[in-house]
Every structure is written in structure tokens, then in C-alpha cells.
Design an enzyme around this catalytic site. Sequence first.
Site, PDB file in Angstrom:
ATOM      1  N   ASP A 221       0.807  -1.229   0.000  1.00  0.00           N
ATOM      2  CA  ASP A 221       0.000   0.000   0.000  1.00  0.00           C
ATOM      3  C   ASP A 221       0.837   1.275   0.000  1.00  0.00           C
ATOM      4  O   ASP A 221       0.442   2.288   0.566  1.00  0.00           O
ATOM      5  CB  ASP A 221      -0.988   0.010   1.186  1.00  0.00           C
TER       6      ASP A 221
ATOM      7  N   LYS B  12       2.222   2.154  -5.170  1.00  0.00           N
ATOM      8  CA  LYS B  12       3.038   1.757  -6.328  1.00  0.00           C
ATOM      9  C   LYS B  12       2.332   1.999  -7.659  1.00  0.00           C
ATOM     10  O   LYS B  12       2.965   2.377  -8.640  1.00  0.00           O
ATOM     11  CB  LYS B  12       3.378   0.255  -6.248  1.00  0.00           C
TER      12      LYS B  12
ATOM     13  N   GLY C 299      -4.095  -4.603  -4.284  1.00  0.00           N
ATOM     14  CA  GLY C 299      -5.130  -3.632  -4.664  1.00  0.00           C
ATOM     15  C   GLY C 299      -4.443  -2.365  -5.116  1.00  0.00           C
ATOM     16  O   GLY C 299      -3.787  -1.703  -4.334  1.00  0.00           O
ATOM     17  N   HIS C 300      -4.543  -2.072  -6.411  1.00  0.00           N
ATOM     18  CA  HIS C 300      -3.920  -0.862  -6.931  1.00  0.00           C
ATOM     19  C   HIS C 300      -5.014   0.100  -7.368  1.00  0.00           C
ATOM     20  O   HIS C 300      -5.849  -0.261  -8.189  1.00  0.00           O
ATOM     21  CB  HIS C 300      -3.052  -1.160  -8.153  1.00  0.00           C
TER      22      HIS C 300
ATOM     23  N   ARG D  51       2.907 -29.455  -5.177  1.00  0.00           N
ATOM     24  CA  ARG D  51       2.853 -29.982  -6.548  1.00  0.00           C
ATOM     25  C   ARG D  51       1.521 -30.608  -6.925  1.00  0.00           C
ATOM     26  O   ARG D  51       1.460 -31.623  -7.604  1.00  0.00           O
ATOM     27  CB  ARG D  51       4.011 -30.970  -6.777  1.00  0.00           C
TER      28      ARG D  51
ATOM     29  N   GLN E 264       2.209  -6.168  -2.935  1.00  0.00           N
ATOM     30  CA  GLN E 264       2.548  -6.145  -1.501  1.00  0.00           C
ATOM     31  C   GLN E 264       3.857  -5.363  -1.302  1.00  0.00           C
ATOM     32  O   GLN E 264       4.108  -4.436  -2.037  1.00  0.00           O
ATOM     33  CB  GLN E 264       2.643  -7.554  -0.896  1.00  0.00           C
TER      34      GLN E 264
ATOM     35  N   GLY F 220     -11.049  -3.349   2.536  1.00  0.00           N
ATOM     36  CA  GLY F 220     -11.705  -2.231   3.199  1.00  0.00           C
ATOM     37  C   GLY F 220     -11.295  -2.066   4.663  1.00  0.00           C
ATOM     38  O   GLY F 220     -11.787  -1.177   5.353  1.00  0.00           O
ATOM     39  N   ARG F 221     -10.384  -2.923   5.142  1.00  0.00           N
ATOM     40  CA  ARG F 221      -9.988  -2.832   6.551  1.00  0.00           C
ATOM     41  C   ARG F 221      -9.163  -1.572   6.810  1.00  0.00           C
ATOM     42  O   ARG F 221      -8.361  -1.172   5.962  1.00  0.00           O
ATOM     43  CB  ARG F 221      -9.117  -4.051   6.929  1.00  0.00           C
TER      44      ARG F 221
END
Length: 444
Positions: free
Chosen positions: A21, A24, A50-51, A155, A241, A320-321
Site C-alpha cells: 500500500d 506503487k 489492490g492498486h 505440486r 505487496q 476495506g480494513r
Amino acid sequence: MKKPKNKKGFVDVVVGLQWGDEGKGKNIDELLSNGVYSGVARFQGGANAGHTLKLGNITFIGHIIPSGCLQEDIELYIGNGVVVDVVSLITEIAQLKGLGFNVAPRLYISNRAKLVSYLHPFLDQAEEHYRSKGGSKIGTTARGIGPAYSDTRARRALLLGDVLLPDFEQKESNLSEFHMNLLNMYREKYNFEYSDEKIKEAREKWLRAIKELKKLQICDLSFLIQKKLSEGKNILAEGAQGVMLDIDFGDYPNVTSSNTLPGNVCLGLGIPHTRIRNIYGVIKAYTTKVGGGDFPARIQDQKLEKLFQDAGQEFGATTGRPRMCGWLDLFALRYAISLSGVNKIFINKADICLTDKIKVVTGYKKDGKTLKEFPLYLKQVTDVVTEDMPGWGDKNYGVNDKRKVSKELALYLKYIKNKLSDLKVDIASVGTGPDREHFFNWDN
Ligand code: IMP
Ligand code: MG
């Protein structure tokens, strides 16, 4: 006959240097608009990211589609290192179409990427439920990231390329049966409740998305990218991240399930390290963290933390936290820079400063002793060393010229550069607001 010359296309990398966050998406957008790159690639993570992207009055929140989707001439790549949530992918493609961006013809997905199955988010919740018994939830995004990477390592994961093969149904049914056995184990042994109805709904949605997925360009992406590079085209690799959430070097187990460090670009796209050129790191002028785990730089004054949360709109783009807010943590930042080999940093949200005095964390202490190395667990940190700096209030909102920066912010930037001088990083640009033009260049 002379061999054709192998041209020197390169890959630049953008990673977050904090806990994600860092904003980026905006820097990637800025870099892509310079005409240097022909494509942008995701190499790890999944729809946990989330961008938020802005273009004029358009706002688009992407989770799995690479940033750059709002730039018509940029190709979009999803590498083998990504765990692909097909429902998110198809939804985002449709949303973008609604906004006037037809991304499917310029989107290429690795046939070696792994599929997030419709049961992975349920398993993610089951695992959180199990962990909460010991009082230590990770606070995941519930997007099935951990279970998808677990299946990869064990695998048994489904590859994107599997959807085009005749035994896909059989493989899918075997894996789903295995997942249901796991869910039932969590139900019987740990009282985890799930709803058959919700699973049925998720399965239907997922199968519909798989149908759509088959129409997209699934390919040997490593081959494609290497071809582009040998034609002299340059590519930007987009981290999701942040370094502090890296599975090996973050605060385990309060991390994500992928390597977020630039070292993973080669493995997550299938390119040799000799193609990597610049590594850009992104930070905010302060720090945030969402989810469980310790956060030494957290602002202790709850009212002040809330002010940062509101002013910086620090609420998760995926969940949304509310995000915990902290001072700039130079101790963690030095660790992140030294691990990632960053040579340029972008500093975002420098307009957000609410007090006339701010703090910077410069060291961690354990039982009265100042630490030299980053601790194995952040919970071992008993105290932090801080330095005070003058704040700048709301003076720098929208500033887009180095000469117009308030003296307090200028001092802050010089202070950061000085504290990092042995690591040899430049401050490339500083963000002062949400719009594209809200930034100024600093060191160059
Ligand atoms: P997961 O990646 O959903 O398994 O979540 C693991 C941890 O990483 C949790 O603390 C999440 O809050 C955090 N996390 C995952 N993705 C992001 C992101 O894009 N931004 C910030 N935190 C994230
Ligand atoms: Mg985000």
C-alpha cells in the site's frame, strides 16, 4: 552467415519497501508514461493486491490486472509466479471494457501461472480459523493466496495452461475432492463452519470464469518476454505487496505467501538476472500495515493515528480494513533496501502530515539493547529509537515543483537521503496528492 544481433532490452522493477500500500500503482503509471517500456508484468502474488489507478475522472481498482491497464499501448503480462484468481481477472477485464479499455488483446498470461481454485478462499478462512485458536490470526485478505501457494509447493496446483488440456476436468475434480476433505477436517476437528450453498455459488462463478479464461491469450510467457527483450523492448516488473511481507524476509508468519523481493522477478517471469537494470522502491512518507502481527513504528497516540488513517484514506483497497499507521521506519527501510538492491526510491503521500512535530523510527531495541540486525520476530522488539522532525501540516498538497516545497518537507527529504547515504539511493520523486500531476522530482 552472421547471427542476428541480440538487442539489449531490459527489465526495470518496482517494489514496495514497506508493508504494501505504498501507492506503487501511481508510480508505475508515471514510469509507463515515459515511453521507455512496451509492457508491464506481475511476477508474484494474486488478487490480494489492490492498486488504485486514476486517469482524469476515471478511478479503477485493480487486484490482478497489472497497473498500466489504462495505457492503451502497454502490453500486460501475468507471470508464472502469480496465483491467478480467474473470477477477479474476468471481472476486471469486464469493468475495464465498461470504462472504454479493451485490455484482452494486449493481455498475455503464463501457462505456468497457478490457478486459485474456488475452494482456496474457503481454505484460507479455515486456516485463519485454526490459527485464531492459538490467538494468532495473520489477517489475510481471504483471497486464497496461502492455500494456492501451498498447493503449488505440494505440486498439486492447477496450472493456467491446464484449462486448455483434455484432462482438466479430471484434475480439477481430484483437487476439489482433496480440498473438500481438508475443509471437512477443519469442520470436524476445529469447528470451522462453511456453507455448502456458498461453495456451490463460488464453483458456478469460477466455472463461468474458466470458460472466459479460455478465450484469453495463455502462452509461454517466458518465451514471449525473452523475445520482446531480444527485440530491444523494455519491460517493467510490478511488485505486489511489499518487501516487509516477503515470505522469507518479512515478519514470519505475518507475511504473504510469495517472495515480494526483486530477486523473485527472474523466477516469477522466467528471465535471467542479467536483464534486470533499475530497481525502484516505493515508500510512503509514513508507514502503514494491515492485518495481524507486530508493528513497532505504530503511532501510539490513537487520535493521531486515526487522523493519518482518515487523511491518507488508509483503508484496504481489497478488504476495506483500516490500516494501522506508523511513523517512517528507517530501521525497517534500511533492511528492505539492502535486501532489494534498490537504487532509486519514490516517496508517496508526502502531503499527508498532520502535526507540527513528527517522529522517525531510527532503531529497534530489545531489552534495552539497540539492535544491529533485523530481529527474527518483530514481537522481540521491546522499544524503538525515534528522532523528532518538524512537520509541515497541509503546506505541500499538490506541489509539483521542487522549488515550491516547504522548508520542513525539504529538510525531511534531505534527512532521509542522509540517513540512507551509505546505501546509495536517490530520491527519484515525491508524491503530494492523488492525481497524476501531484508529484515533483527531487534528486534528478
Ligand atoms: P495474504 O497475502 O492474503 O495471505 O495476507 C497475508 C498478509 O499480507 C496479511 O497481513 C495481509 O493484510 C497482507 N497483505 C496481502 N496483500 C496485501 C497488499 O496488497 N497490501 C497490504 N497488505 C497485504
Ligand atoms: Mg494495495
